[in-house]
Write an enzyme that holds these catalytic residues in place. Structure first.
Site, PDB file in Angstrom:
ATOM      1  N   HIS A 123       0.833  -1.197   0.000  1.00 55.45           N
ATOM      2  CA  HIS A 123       0.000   0.000   0.000  1.00 55.45           C
ATOM      3  C   HIS A 123       0.872   1.253   0.000  1.00 55.45           C
ATOM      4  O   HIS A 123       1.052   1.919   1.019  1.00 55.45           O
ATOM      5  CB  HIS A 123      -0.951   0.001   1.198  1.00 55.45           C
ATOM      6  CG  HIS A 123      -2.063  -0.986   1.059  1.00 55.45           C
ATOM      7  ND1 HIS A 123      -2.084  -2.183   1.756  1.00 55.45           N
ATOM      8  CD2 HIS A 123      -3.185  -0.979   0.291  1.00 55.45           C
ATOM      9  CE1 HIS A 123      -3.176  -2.855   1.432  1.00 55.45           C
ATOM     10  NE2 HIS A 123      -3.866  -2.152   0.551  1.00 55.45           N
ATOM     11  N   HIS A 127       1.213   1.439  -5.816  1.00 54.60           N
ATOM     12  CA  HIS A 127      -0.112   0.817  -5.874  1.00 54.60           C
ATOM     13  C   HIS A 127      -1.159   1.839  -6.294  1.00 54.60           C
ATOM     14  O   HIS A 127      -2.045   1.543  -7.116  1.00 54.60           O
ATOM     15  CB  HIS A 127      -0.476   0.224  -4.508  1.00 54.60           C
ATOM     16  CG  HIS A 127      -1.927  -0.127  -4.371  1.00 54.60           C
ATOM     17  ND1 HIS A 127      -2.534  -1.136  -5.100  1.00 54.60           N
ATOM     18  CD2 HIS A 127      -2.908   0.415  -3.590  1.00 54.60           C
ATOM     19  CE1 HIS A 127      -3.818  -1.200  -4.773  1.00 54.60           C
ATOM     20  NE2 HIS A 127      -4.066  -0.277  -3.861  1.00 54.60           N
ATOM     21  N   HIS A 163      -6.949   6.977  -3.047  1.00 61.33           N
ATOM     22  CA  HIS A 163      -7.788   5.995  -2.363  1.00 61.33           C
ATOM     23  C   HIS A 163      -7.121   5.289  -1.194  1.00 61.33           C
ATOM     24  O   HIS A 163      -7.802   4.769  -0.309  1.00 61.33           O
ATOM     25  CB  HIS A 163      -8.316   4.954  -3.364  1.00 61.33           C
ATOM     26  CG  HIS A 163      -7.360   3.849  -3.658  1.00 61.33           C
ATOM     27  ND1 HIS A 163      -6.282   4.002  -4.511  1.00 61.33           N
ATOM     28  CD2 HIS A 163      -7.299   2.567  -3.202  1.00 61.33           C
ATOM     29  CE1 HIS A 163      -5.618   2.861  -4.578  1.00 61.33           C
ATOM     30  NE2 HIS A 163      -6.201   1.974  -3.793  1.00 61.33           N
ATOM     31  N   ASP A 164      -5.793   5.247  -1.154  1.00 56.00           N
ATOM     32  CA  ASP A 164      -5.084   4.641  -0.020  1.00 56.00           C
ATOM     33  C   ASP A 164      -4.114   5.627   0.621  1.00 56.00           C
ATOM     34  O   ASP A 164      -3.131   5.210   1.267  1.00 56.00           O
ATOM     35  CB  ASP A 164      -4.325   3.382  -0.465  1.00 56.00           C
ATOM     36  CG  ASP A 164      -5.184   2.131  -0.423  1.00 56.00           C
ATOM     37  OD1 ASP A 164      -6.109   2.070   0.413  1.00 56.00           O
ATOM     38  OD2 ASP A 164      -4.947   1.210  -1.227  1.00 56.00           O
ATOM     39  N   ASP A 271      -8.896  -1.701  -8.019  1.00 56.35           N
ATOM     40  CA  ASP A 271      -8.213  -1.957  -6.755  1.00 56.35           C
ATOM     41  C   ASP A 271      -7.824  -3.430  -6.611  1.00 56.35           C
ATOM     42  O   ASP A 271      -6.877  -3.755  -5.889  1.00 56.35           O
ATOM     43  CB  ASP A 271      -9.117  -1.527  -5.595  1.00 56.35           C
ATOM     44  CG  ASP A 271      -8.369  -1.360  -4.283  1.00 56.35           C
ATOM     45  OD1 ASP A 271      -7.171  -1.003  -4.310  1.00 56.35           O
ATOM     46  OD2 ASP A 271      -8.980  -1.580  -3.226  1.00 56.35           O
TER      47      ASP A 271
END
Length: 373
Positions: A123, A127, A163-164, A271
């Site tokens: 993560h 990514h 998103h992360d 994802d």
């Protein structure tokens, strides 16, 4: 065509509802822009190391394809997420459409990339770049952008990039079990996903990238980005899948909720796209996630918690252990996800075909390459 908050000067009409009735039958999208990708990126690197420009241009020329390697881009630039997202946003002409200045966009994207923890095996910013590129593949190469407005496309690419953001390398389950500050803040509900998107919007405010959106546009954009990021919470995976199944066979691009479900499905597939990529990339990512799982297991042991499934660092070098984890992930999560996606978007069938090939190879260990990073 109907004007709505998603519209912008660069937008064209969405297709007639009859063209989209049932599964989304996609053809290759029209050219995104007359802009040359490499030309857009040159100014950001010319002052630091002009020698890498030919390699950078070559790598970015591959962003339309399923075998794109964000780790390779990161190896050249050290900023894969920034370079890729900056390039894509300009290819869709979104900064010009929504009045996002170069300095503001650059500051925002570089701050987001810096907020990803590079020490995380999985993560991290690479990514995030991988997910963002996958969304572009769906939008452009599979042609799904034709069903959306420019503001939808902006929300998709921004959601992919953020998103992360700030992911600590441990799961929601770990956060809740340890009563972490994040778990307390977000009431044990989609802890990390809420953290990622809330933190990212604070950065957007700091860099003022939405200052030229109308109030209505900003409300729509913010709501959609939040919706897309929260959809990546695996605890709600099957709930979302059920909702998408209800749309299959009746997709209507004139219905906003249908377009939103399409984008949610794109986000979830992006994802979870790693096992669907060509074998070298699929194996690279599977090693990365296993390494991160092992680190979480060690933290759990230190806090006298039971190790989560597949978080045993003692088995990290055991390829059969890795393959067992991947088989389960594919069989129970990724394959049903992509099978549903292909019902809605038949053009995505090659992605599912690659997944099936990769899965079959896992049952033949001698043919399943172990490509440790």
């Amino acid at each position: 065509y109907r004007r709505d908050p998603r519209s912008a000067p660069c937008g064209g009409p969405r297709p007639d509802a009859a063209l989209a009735a049932g599964p989304v039958a996609c053809a290759p999208a029209d050219p995104l822009s007359a802009h040359v990708t490499a030309h857009l990126v040159v100014p950001t690197l010319q002052h630091s190391n002009p020698r890498i420009m030919p390699r950078l241009e070559g790598l970015l020329n591959g962003i339309d394809f399923w075998d794109f390697d964000p780790a390779g881009l990161n190896g050249v630039t050290g900023q894969a997420l920034f370079q890729l997202t900056f390039t894509l946003l300009h290819r869709y002409r979104l900064p010009a459409a929504f009045g996002i200045g170069v300095d503001a966009l650059t500051g925002f994207l570089k701050t987001i990339e810096a907020g990803y923890i590079a020490e995380n095996p999985y993560h991290n910013g690479i990514h995030a770049a991988d997910v963002t590129q996958c969304l572009h593949y769906f939008l452009h190469t599979l042609g799904l952008a034709r069903f959306l407005k420019p503001l939808d496309v902006l929300a998709c690419l921004v959601a992919g990039a953020v998103h992360d953001y700030g992911h600590p390398g441990v799961s929601n389950i770990f956060q809740v079990a340890t009563a972490s500050e994040l778990a307390v803040t977000y009431n044990d509900a989609s802890v990390l996903e809420n953290f990622h998107v809330a933190s990212s919007f604070r950065i957007m405010q700091k860099h003022d990238i939405c200052s030229n959106l109308t109030k209505e546009q900003y409300t729509y954009f913010r709501g959609l980005v939040i919706k897309l990021v929260l959809a990546t919470d695996m605890a709600k995976h099957f709930e979302y899948l059920g909702k998408v199944e209800a749309v299959v066979g009746a997709f209507d691009p004139e219905k906003e909720e249908h377009c939103h479900m399409l984008m949610i499905m794109m986000m979830k597939c992006a994802d979870a796209s790693n096992p669907c990529r060509p074998p070298k990339l699929a194996n690279y990512w599977s090693h990365r996630i296993m390494e991160e799982f092992a680190k979480q297991g060690d933290l759990e042991e230190k806090q006298s918690l039971p190790r989560s499934p597949f978080c045993d660092s003692a088995q990290l070098g055991d390829d059969s252990y890795r393959l067992k984890c991947q088989r389960g992930f594919i069989d129970f999560v990724v394959r049903p996800l992509y099978e549903t996606f292909c019902k809605l978007v038949p053009a995505a069938q090659p992605c599912l075909d690659q997944l099936r090939q990769n899965r079959a190879a896992m049952d033949l260990p001698s043919r399943a390459p172990s490509l440790a990073p």
